[in-house]
Design an enzyme around this catalytic site. Structure first.
Site, short mmCIF file in Angstrom:
data_model
loop_
_atom_site.label_atom_id
_atom_site.label_comp_id
_atom_site.label_asym_id
_atom_site.label_seq_id
_atom_site.Cartn_x
_atom_site.Cartn_y
_atom_site.Cartn_z
N CYS A 186 1.31 -1.16 -0.34
CA CYS A 186 -0.26 0.22 -0.12
C CYS A 186 0.97 1.53 0.03
CB CYS A 186 -0.71 -0.35 0.98
SG CYS A 186 -0.11 -0.12 3.18
N THR A 187 0.27 2.24 0.54
CA THR A 187 1.42 3.15 0.51
C THR A 187 2.45 4.03 1.42
OG1 THR A 187 -1.38 4.61 -0.33
CG2 THR A 187 1.47 6.27 -0.05
#
Length: 296
Positions: A186-187
């Site tokens: 994810c980020t």
């Protein structure tokens, strides 16, 4: 004066988030920080920004102040620098979960899922398999609109619109993961950590989380095996593999991501509308699909 952007999270039991909130708020305001800090019984999640002197003081505070009982002594931060302050105000919010999956039984502090660092992952992707010879599949745990801005090559994308959909989607697509080494990402790491723990709990083997998420990967190895940009939840909208803001924008009206091509449209009015939500758009949603097809 440049602004330092800090992001971090940690799963740790907090008995009384309401008691912490005024102390954290006062300290952040005294330091001149802006951004958002989420406090939940399962831990802390934060995105704050200020000049270097203030962010250094905040890091010292969160790691060493007696209020936190040593829970965040080893808290690691991801940093990037911008020319202006990306946040308008300072908010400290109380939440049920620091990232909502609606699976309160998951307690990462009791045992994290295995992680893989950026250099090791790059080596796996370079040769097409992990250290045991298993094929590696990248699993994007972000929302669909984030993925449209950029993702790893050949990553699994189940088009989720919110993270709480993840458990059901994984159950429906378990066959995609069988016999492979699965790397969730994810980020910044928080969603893929919780996702990896969930997959382990439901019996999926050989699961890893990407340590530090996409942003840490960019920081350590650049954009190898990644195409596009990384969406971020502040005024910068998206960062390239050099962690620099790009020309990608976000519509003020509908919050859709607006590519540089879409910004040339007469339907794009900064601060008002974009081709996704403009009243003259006949079929909202088609513009983004067309842009993606052209990019491919």
């Amino acid at each position: 004066m440049s602004i330092v952007n800090l992001s971090s999270y940690q799963f740790a039991t907090i008995e009384d988030t309401a008691a912490w909130r005024p102390h954290v708020t006062a300290r952040c305001e005294a330091l001149g920080l802006r951004g958002t800090i989420l406090l939940a019984p399962e831990g802390i999640n934060l995105f704050v920004a200020a000049p270097r002197e203030s962010t250094d003081a905040f890091i010292d505070y969160i790691r060493h102040d007696p209020l936190f009982e040593g829970k965040f002594a080893d808290l690691q931060f991801k940093e990037s620098v911008s020319e202006k302050q990306p946040f308008r105000r300072m908010l400290v919010k109380l939440k049920r979960e620091i990232i909502t999956m609606k699976k309160p039984a998951i307690r990462p502090e009791l045992g994290r899922a295995p992680s893989v660092d950026a250099p090791t992952l790059k080596a796996w992707l370079d040769r097409g398999h992990d250290d045991h010879g298993r094929p590696v599949v990248m699993l994007d745990t972000r929302n669909a609109f984030e993925i449209d801005v950029g993702t790893f090559d050949n990553a699994l994308d189940y088009r989720i619109t919110k993270f709480s959909e993840f458990p059901a989607v994984i159950e429906q697509n378990r066959s995609d993961l069988e016999g492979k080494t699965v790397v969730s990402f994810c980020t910044g790491g928080i969603r893929c950590e919780k996702a990896a723990i969930h997959m382990k709990e439901v019996g999926i083997d050989n699961v890893y989380q990407l340590e530090g998420g996409i942003l840490k990967y960019f920081e350590e190895v650049g954009g190898a095996h990644y195409h596009g940009e990384c969406f971020v939840f502040d005024y910068r909208t998206a960062l390239n593999p050099q962690l620099e803001p790009t020309e990608t924008a976000q519509c003020f009206g509908c919050r859709a991501v607006v590519s540089t091509d879409a910004q040339k449209s007469s339907l794009y009015v900064p601060g008002k509308t974009c081709p996704e939500c403009h009243p003259d758009t006949k079929h909202p949603g088609e513009t983004r699909a067309a842009d993606k097809a052209r990019a491919a």
